[in-house]
Design an enzyme around this catalytic site. Structure first.
Site, PDB file in Angstrom:
ATOM      1  CB  SER A 137      -0.900   0.039   1.219  1.00 27.47           C
ATOM      2  OG  SER A 137      -1.356  -1.205   1.547  1.00 27.47           O
TER       3      SER A 137
ATOM      4  CG  ASP B 182      -3.816  -0.238  -0.756  1.00 21.22           C
ATOM      5  OD1 ASP B 182      -3.478   0.494  -1.700  1.00 21.22           O
ATOM      6  OD2 ASP B 182      -3.959   0.190   0.398  1.00 21.22           O
TER       7      ASP B 182
ATOM      8  NE  ARG C 115       5.647  10.196  -2.882  1.00 24.23           N
ATOM      9  CZ  ARG C 115       4.382  10.257  -2.542  1.00 24.23           C
ATOM     10  NH1 ARG C 115       4.048  10.349  -1.273  1.00 24.23           N
ATOM     11  NH2 ARG C 115       3.438  10.227  -3.437  1.00 24.23           N
TER      12      ARG C 115
HETATM   13  C1  BGC Z   1      -0.376   5.226  -0.358  1.00 24.29           C
HETATM   14  C2  BGC Z   1      -1.065   4.466  -1.473  1.00 24.29           C
HETATM   15  C3  BGC Z   1      -2.129   3.561  -0.873  1.00 24.29           C
HETATM   16  C4  BGC Z   1      -3.072   4.362   0.014  1.00 24.29           C
HETATM   17  C5  BGC Z   1      -4.156   3.496   0.652  1.00 24.29           C
HETATM   18  C6  BGC Z   1      -1.379   5.928   0.539  1.00 24.29           C
HETATM   19  O1  BGC Z   1      -0.734   6.499   1.635  1.00 24.29           O
HETATM   20  O2  BGC Z   1       0.498   6.199  -0.904  1.00 24.29           O
HETATM   21  O3  BGC Z   1      -0.138   3.717  -2.227  1.00 24.29           O
HETATM   22  O4  BGC Z   1      -2.843   2.960  -1.930  1.00 24.29           O
HETATM   23  O5  BGC Z   1      -2.327   4.982   1.038  1.00 24.29           O
HETATM   24  O6  BGC Z   1      -3.629   2.508   1.456  1.00 24.29           O
END
Ligand code: BGC
Length: 499
Positions: free
Chosen positions: A163, A217, A178
């Site tokens: 995620s 995700d 990042r």
């Molecule tokens: C991340 C995403 C992720 C989202 C939900 C964000 O902080 O950058 O990649 O899909 O959170 O989990």
């Protein structure tokens, strides 16, 4: 002035100040329209722009990240087989085995662990510490549930639902752009997270587990929606199916994905685009990374509390949209407002100085969105639930006037979050023209995440904003929200299947 008069005067001042703060959190239809058209513009820029440095402030020149996922088809529910999925979320790690039954349903076995503090923000942990931890959890799970199928000559495919933003050049690799949300292990940035995980799996003796796919995700949410589509709540296949168009998460973090025509993804290297078109592929799922929408703060509604929070937690690449919308920040916004009201002598006056405030009110992220959810729906005349929540979560006694003020604040903070959450949804529906396509333009949005799933009224406030925004009531009526259950696990498994 008598004691009573003093309190009445103070309550009146508190009420006045709070009503001003509340107006600074309001979002109107014009703003929704402006933000939506800016969002579409930022999507276009991101599709053409090959650098993923959207995480920097001033990143609007690069547009939204719009990360190609290399997922080029949607499951249809007939897929079968046993796959592993590993899901690294904002606070938890889940390791699962997913049996896809080929009839839109799946069976799942899973173990969930909270990511230990020593691996979270502000630590000097390394990538090996983090991925070593994930590999040990994987090993423990397999020993418990699947020792029977672990044979050196039968490799087991694993899909890794991750995620966080990664730069992908194929389905089974991706370098971390990042960290966002809670994790912050600097030496992982720029490294291939599949390789890091695979190496540690080998170290713990799981050579036969192959990490064959990496997915965000939101893409997991989208794929599991496509797999399950047509299933009604009582488990029957429904006759009328609307087109799955978006996968989104509103939880600790927020983000979304959708299918884009390959010809529109200008940033794909020519040789990849040509190869995909040659293979007959026409579209690809794009991970938008909308948490960093408007990192230049040109259109997002901004209060002085947002400015403070943006500055204080700037390290995670801005994420300005996420900081106004996601569950990680709702309580933090309220905490900042309360500390400010206290510094003006308007609230919690029994504590004379900031130092004397209860520890938890002084500590960032100690006010959780669960507390806000309880306050949101407290309709007792004495706001008893609010009183108890503050006592339990912050050890803080409150007066009725204070509780009324707190409840008004909670309600504007959550409403702003839900209104803003409607912006990317409208933007994608407009950009893809989905509301004017087949099935009478009926579309499905697959969602997951604690806020959209559990926060009282969040979805209906979001729908209200969809109707106020550019797609209007007609577009809102055609948009169906469906919860993608176990989306990370099923989505990871579905990705492993296509790998
Ligand atoms: C991340 C995403 C992720 C989202 C939900 C964000 O902080 O950058 O990649 O899909 O959170 O989990």
């Amino acid at each position: 002035m008598s004691f009573d008069d003093f309190h009445k005067a103070n309550d009146a001042k508190l009420l006045e100040e709070v009503s001003q703060i509340c107006s600074s959190f309001e979002v109107n239809a014009e703003q929704l329209k402006e933000m939506t058209s800016y969002f579409i513009q930022q999507m276009e820029i991101g599709l053409a722009n090959n650098n993923n440095n959207e995480g920097t402030i001033n990143g609007n020149k690069a547009g939204l990240a719009m990360i190609p996922s290399y997922v080029t088809s949607k499951p249809n529910g007939t897929e079968e087989g046993l796959f592993m999925a590993a899901v690294l979320g904002g606070m938890n790690f889940r390791i699962c085995s997913v049996q896809l039954n080929g009839d839109h349903t799946f069976d799942i076995k899973q173990a969930k662990t909270r990511i230990p503090d020593y691996l979270m923000e502000g630590t000097d942990a390394t990538s090996d510490d983090l991925f070593g931890f994930l590999a040990r959890r994987t090993s423990a799970f397999i020993n418990k549930f699947h020792s029977d199928i672990m044979k050196p000559d039968t490799p087991l495919k694993l899909g890794f639902t991750f995620s966080y933003p990664v730069d992908q050049e194929s389905l089974n690799s991706g370098t971390l752009i990042r960290w966002t949300k809670g994790l912050n292990i600097p030496d992982t940035v720029g490294k291939d997270v599949v390789q890091l995980y695979q190496e540690q799996l080998t170290i713990v003796g799981l050579n036969m587990v192959n990490v064959v796919a990496l997915t965000n995700d939101t893409i997991g949410t989208f794929l599991s929606l496509c797999y399950a589509q047509g299933i009604t709540t009582d488990g029957q296949v429904s006759g009328e199916i609307s087109e799955p168009v978006i996968g989104c998460i509103f939880g600790t973090g927020t983000n979304g994905c959708y299918m884009e025509k390959i010809e529109n993804i200008k940033k794909l290297p020519d040789y990849i685009r040509e190869r995909l078109i040659h293979e007959g592929k026409t579209e690809m799922c794009i991970n938008i990374e909308w948490g960093s929408f408007d990192n230049d703060n040109l259109v997002l509604p901004t209060t002085k509390y947002d400015i403070d929070i943006d500055k204080k937690y700037a390290r995670n690449g801005g994420q300005l949209f996420e900081k106004r919308v996601s569950g990680m920040f709702l309580g933090e916004i309220l905490r900042n407002v309360l500390v400010d009201l206290h510094s003006k002598g308007l609230i919690l006056t029994q504590f004379r100085k900031h130092d004397q405030l209860p520890h938890r009110l002084k500590t960032p992220f100690q006010l959780s969105s669960e507390v806000l959810a309880r306050i949101e729906i407290d309709d007792s005349s004495t706001l008893r639930e609010t009183e108890l929540s503050f006592l339990q979560s912050l050890r803080l006694p409150t007066t009725l006037a204070e509780r009324k003020a707190i409840q008004s604040l909670v309600r504007v903070i959550s409403r702003r979050s839900a209104y803003l959450a409607s912006v990317p949804i409208s933007a994608i529906l407009i950009k893809t023209n989905a509301l004017n396509k087949k099935y009478h333009g009926e579309v499905t949005v697959g969602y997951d995440g604690s806020i959209i799933e559990l926060y009282p009224g969040f979805k209906s406030m979001m729908r209200q904003a969809l109707a106020m925004g550019p797609i209007g009531p007609e577009g809102e009526r055609k948009t169906h929200f469906v919860h993608s259950k176990d989306s990370g696990s099923a989505g990871g498994a579905l990705c492993a299947l296509v790998a």
